[in-house]
Design an enzyme around this catalytic site. Structure first.
Site, mmCIF file in Angstrom:
data_model
loop_
_atom_site.group_PDB
_atom_site.id
_atom_site.type_symbol
_atom_site.label_atom_id
_atom_site.label_comp_id
_atom_site.label_asym_id
_atom_site.label_seq_id
_atom_site.Cartn_x
_atom_site.Cartn_y
_atom_site.Cartn_z
ATOM 1 N N ASP A 68 78.296 65.912 21.553
ATOM 2 C CA ASP A 68 79.048 64.929 20.790
ATOM 3 C C ASP A 68 80.353 64.601 21.516
ATOM 4 O O ASP A 68 81.178 65.483 21.749
ATOM 5 C CB ASP A 68 79.342 65.515 19.415
ATOM 6 C CG ASP A 68 79.956 64.497 18.487
ATOM 7 O OD1 ASP A 68 79.227 63.595 18.070
ATOM 8 O OD2 ASP A 68 81.159 64.594 18.211
ATOM 9 N N THR A 81 80.663 57.960 19.752
ATOM 10 C CA THR A 81 81.914 58.515 20.278
ATOM 11 C C THR A 81 81.847 58.772 21.781
ATOM 12 O O THR A 81 82.872 58.860 22.437
ATOM 13 C CB THR A 81 82.289 59.833 19.562
ATOM 14 O OG1 THR A 81 81.313 60.817 19.872
ATOM 15 C CG2 THR A 81 82.354 59.654 18.071
ATOM 16 N N THR A 82 80.629 58.887 22.318
ATOM 17 C CA THR A 82 80.497 59.015 23.763
ATOM 18 C C THR A 82 80.545 57.621 24.391
ATOM 19 O O THR A 82 81.271 57.379 25.357
ATOM 20 C CB THR A 82 79.158 59.701 24.124
ATOM 21 O OG1 THR A 82 79.058 60.903 23.369
ATOM 22 C CG2 THR A 82 79.080 60.018 25.596
ATOM 23 N N ASP A 125 76.607 62.943 12.039
ATOM 24 C CA ASP A 125 76.354 61.643 12.663
ATOM 25 C C ASP A 125 75.269 60.886 11.892
ATOM 26 O O ASP A 125 75.400 59.698 11.626
ATOM 27 C CB ASP A 125 75.880 61.812 14.117
ATOM 28 C CG ASP A 125 77.038 62.130 15.061
ATOM 29 O OD1 ASP A 125 78.097 62.540 14.556
ATOM 30 O OD2 ASP A 125 76.877 61.980 16.282
HETATM 31 N N1 LIG Z 1 64.830 56.912 22.489
HETATM 32 C C1 LIG Z 1 65.821 56.297 23.088
HETATM 33 N N2 LIG Z 1 65.643 55.603 24.210
HETATM 34 C C2 LIG Z 1 66.649 54.995 24.836
HETATM 35 N N3 LIG Z 1 67.924 55.040 24.403
HETATM 36 C C3 LIG Z 1 68.185 55.690 23.288
HETATM 37 C C4 LIG Z 1 67.156 56.372 22.559
HETATM 38 N N4 LIG Z 1 67.723 56.964 21.493
HETATM 39 C C5 LIG Z 1 69.037 56.661 21.550
HETATM 40 N N5 LIG Z 1 69.327 55.910 22.617
HETATM 41 C C6 LIG Z 1 70.648 55.377 23.020
HETATM 42 O O1 LIG Z 1 71.534 56.448 23.290
HETATM 43 C C7 LIG Z 1 72.873 56.009 23.068
HETATM 44 C C8 LIG Z 1 73.618 56.987 22.209
HETATM 45 O O2 LIG Z 1 73.740 58.205 22.870
HETATM 46 P P1 LIG Z 1 74.592 59.405 22.253
HETATM 47 O O3 LIG Z 1 74.216 59.609 20.845
HETATM 48 O O4 LIG Z 1 74.451 60.539 23.191
HETATM 49 O O5 LIG Z 1 76.053 58.887 22.363
HETATM 50 P P2 LIG Z 1 76.979 58.180 21.292
HETATM 51 O O6 LIG Z 1 76.209 57.783 20.099
HETATM 52 O O7 LIG Z 1 77.723 57.126 22.014
HETATM 53 O O8 LIG Z 1 78.035 59.304 20.972
HETATM 54 P P3 LIG Z 1 77.939 60.549 19.977
HETATM 55 O O9 LIG Z 1 76.559 60.583 19.417
HETATM 56 O O10 LIG Z 1 78.251 61.678 20.884
HETATM 57 O O11 LIG Z 1 78.969 60.276 18.969
HETATM 58 C C9 LIG Z 1 72.775 54.668 22.377
HETATM 59 O O12 LIG Z 1 73.078 53.653 23.275
HETATM 60 C C10 LIG Z 1 71.322 54.612 21.939
HETATM 61 O O13 LIG Z 1 70.845 53.310 21.827
HETATM 62 MG MG LIG Z 2 75.034 59.199 18.978
#
Ligand SMILES: Nc1ncnc2c1ncn2[C@@H]1O[C@H](COP(=O)(O)OP(=O)(O)OP(=O)(O)O)[C@@H](O)[C@H]1O
Ligand SMILES: [Mg+2]
Length: 553
Positions: free
Chosen positions: A69, A102-103, A398
């Site tokens: 996260d 958040t990332t 989340d």
């Molecule tokens: N199965 C999938 N295939 C491709 N991309 C995906 C898939 N599932 C999620 N994503 C993408 O991954 C990204 C989110 O990644 P992640 O959850 O690690 O980071 P975040 O949401 O920015 O931050 P955090 O969850 O740490 O608050 C988004 O752009 C989302 O669309």
């Molecule tokens: Mg996320």
């Protein structure tokens, strides 16, 4: 004395800032701030997406956190550099506003700054870059709203898609169906219908965790959980249709604040004294029983003897419950917290269908289920180790947040970098018509958005350049939702994300773009860093001299 903190006026040296203050100005300040922010972005970039890696963070006292996260990573890193701290802050704000992304927000802000750096090299002034970014942000938000898909908040299939997308990037992704369902049920239970739609307070969902069992044993409890056991072995372990007394004073003999001396001369006097104590305690228990309560929840202690009497009366009692839990219980069971047993009446009692002690790992916890107020729900997280349940708690948070986001504002966009790609492609076309150097800033902004699909591809072991080329071609052909298919391998790396059911809330993407652009602009506007000497806590921060406290990879 350096010129940083003195000035010469009429041949006289005047002290302006305290000795030990460090200062850097102009380009130097700007470059080092950008560098620090970029280092932060690079650090979290590898944890983006379903194939992203986790980070292990070790605190000063040796506490270990394993997480993916963004906000948590940056919170646990002991960041010193002021610009780097701003990046951590924007991640935290995103967490509290929308709960996810958040990332992404940090990765994106880092890329905005990198693009700005290139423009600064071409002698474009930072105010022009900031203006261009502002125009592009507004336009990006407009495009986002144009392509967003309206959904019904009751559309469970869609809620499930969104929750699964969010948890699939986390450690708990193996149980993503279960976690998504639990999060949806919990949010729908606490959602309140208003004239305009629904409002949800995710804090209404209590989350308890206990290491042990497996993640698949995580469950939704329609009620509250107290991490306390029933005080006496002779008490019932389960009470149905329970009427509950909530007391915030001790069921004990009050101890005087000063030392009193009682002279006892005869054995009868001693007996009378003890009998009196016994009578007082019995009287207290009688008052509780007289109100009709079958369950007693006490914020303070319960004397051993009182426990015995309560057990005899068949009352289930729990003691030393925190004040905040007492308040939650009052809200959930519809009871009133009483300070004085004399005032306790049947009207003050709360109600729950079932109050029961259950064994959770090595502990015994009391479950209060089927409360009068249906808004009371809890999630009990289980998992192999304490690190796993901690990360599961963050991930469930989340999931709860994204469900809330959609229930409150029912619009989604597809993920996997598709939405960023589409907005980037539309922005590029729009920016070409812009006059002045802002055009270059706006194009830089659009290109920066492509960092999300690029990072997703890179983390999945794909070649980001190939993937971006393919994505641009597809979006050029009008494939709005073409994104990175992380599980597809090299041959099948670009797919329609909407068809795969990878959806995210519109508000998350709005927040990410807005906040990333804001923090980047704020960092770009700084042309002077004046750092005071830190007060005896080790060496003064070197200000903009470079990020301290951690190293770039
Ligand atoms: N199965 C999938 N295939 C491709 N991309 C995906 C898939 N599932 C999620 N994503 C993408 O991954 C990204 C989110 O990644 P992640 O959850 O690690 O980071 P975040 O949401 O920015 O931050 P955090 O969850 O740490 O608050 C988004 O752009 C989302 O669309
Ligand atoms: Mg996320």
């Amino acid at each position: 004395m350096s010129e940083a903190y003195t000035a010469t006026i009429g041949g006289q040296q005047v002290l302006i800032l305290k000795e030990g203050t460090s200062r850097s100005r102009g380009k130097e300040a700007q470059r080092s701030n950008i560098m620090a922010a970029k280092v932060i972005a690079e650090t979290v970039k590898t944890s983006l997406g379903p194939m992203g890696m986790d980070k292990m963070l070790v605190a000063g006292f040796g506490d270990v956190t394993i997480t993916n996260d963004g906000a948590t990573i940056l919170k646990e890193m002991d960041i010193q550099h002021p610009a780097a701290k701003m990046m951590a802050e924007v991640s935290k704000t995103t967490d509290s506003e929308v709960g996810d992304g958040t990332t992404s927000v940090v990765v994106l802000a880092g890329k905005f700054l990198e693009k700005a750096e290139g423009l600064l090299d071409q002698n474009i002034h930072s105010t022009i870059i900031v203006d261009g970014y502002k125009l592009a942000t507004d336009k990006a938000l407009e495009f986002l709203n144009e392509i967003a898909i309206p959904v019904k908040p009751e559309n469970r299939e869609m809620l499930r898609n969104v929750a699964m997308t969010t948890v699939s990037t986390k450690m708990i992704s193996e149980s993503k169906e279960l976690m998504a369902d639990i999060a949806i049920d919990a949010v729908l239970k606490v959602a309140q219908k208003t004239k305009e739609g629904y409002t949800v307070d995710v804090d209404d969902v209590k989350v308890e965790k206990k290491a042990g069992e497996s993640m698949n044993e995580t469950e939704l409890i329609e009620g509250l959980i107290l991490d306390k056991e029933v005080v006496h072995s002779g008490m019932p372990k389960r009470v149905q249709n329970a009427r509950i007394a909530l007391i915030n004073s001790a069921i004990e003999i009050e101890k005087t604040e000063f030392t009193a001396k009682i002279n006892i001369e005869k054995p009868e006097e001693m007996k009378a004294f003890l009998d009196e104590e016994e009578r007082t305690l019995k009287g207290m228990v009688d008052k509780i029983a007289a109100s009709g309560a079958k369950v007693l929840i006490c914020q303070k202690g319960i004397d051993d003897l009182a426990q015995h009497y309560l057990a005899k009366r068949g009352v289930l009692a729990v003691r030393r419950v925190s004040e905040s839990n007492m308040e939650k219980l009052a809200k959930a069971t519809g009871g009133k917290i009483s300070a004085n047993l004399d005032d306790l009446t049947a009207q003050d009692l709360g109600y729950a269908k079932n109050v029961e002690e259950r064994k959770i790992g090595d502990d015994k916890w009391v479950f209060i289920e089927g409360c009068k107020n249906p808004l009371a729900v809890s999630i009990l997280i289980r998992g192999g180790t304490s690190k796993v349940v901690d990360e599961a708690e963050r991930s469930i948070h989340d999931a709860l947040c994204v469900i809330r986001d959609i229930v409150q504002r029912p619009y989604v966009v597809a993920g996997g970098g598709s939405v960023e790609m589409e907005v980037a492609s539309r922005l590029k076309t729009w920016a070409e018509k812009l006059a002045g150097k802002e055009q270059l800033a706006a194009i830089g902004f659009a290109e920066a958005l492509e960092v999300i699909p690029a990072a997703l591809a890179e983390n999945a072991g794909l070649d980001p350049v190939n993937v971006l080329v393919e994505l641009r071609a597809q979006h050029g052909k009008g494939e709005t939702w073409a994104g990175v298919y992380a599980e597809g391998g090299v041959r099948d790396s670009v797919k329609n994300m909407a068809k795969l059911g990878i959806y995210e809330p519109l508000v998350v993407k709005e927040q990410v773009i807005k906040s990333a652009s804001e923090v980047a602009s704020m960092i770009l506007r700084i042309d002077d860093v004046i750092a005071a000497k830190s007060g005896g806590m080790g060496p003064p921060p070197r200000g903009p001299g470079g990020p301290e406290g951690f190293e770039a990879e």
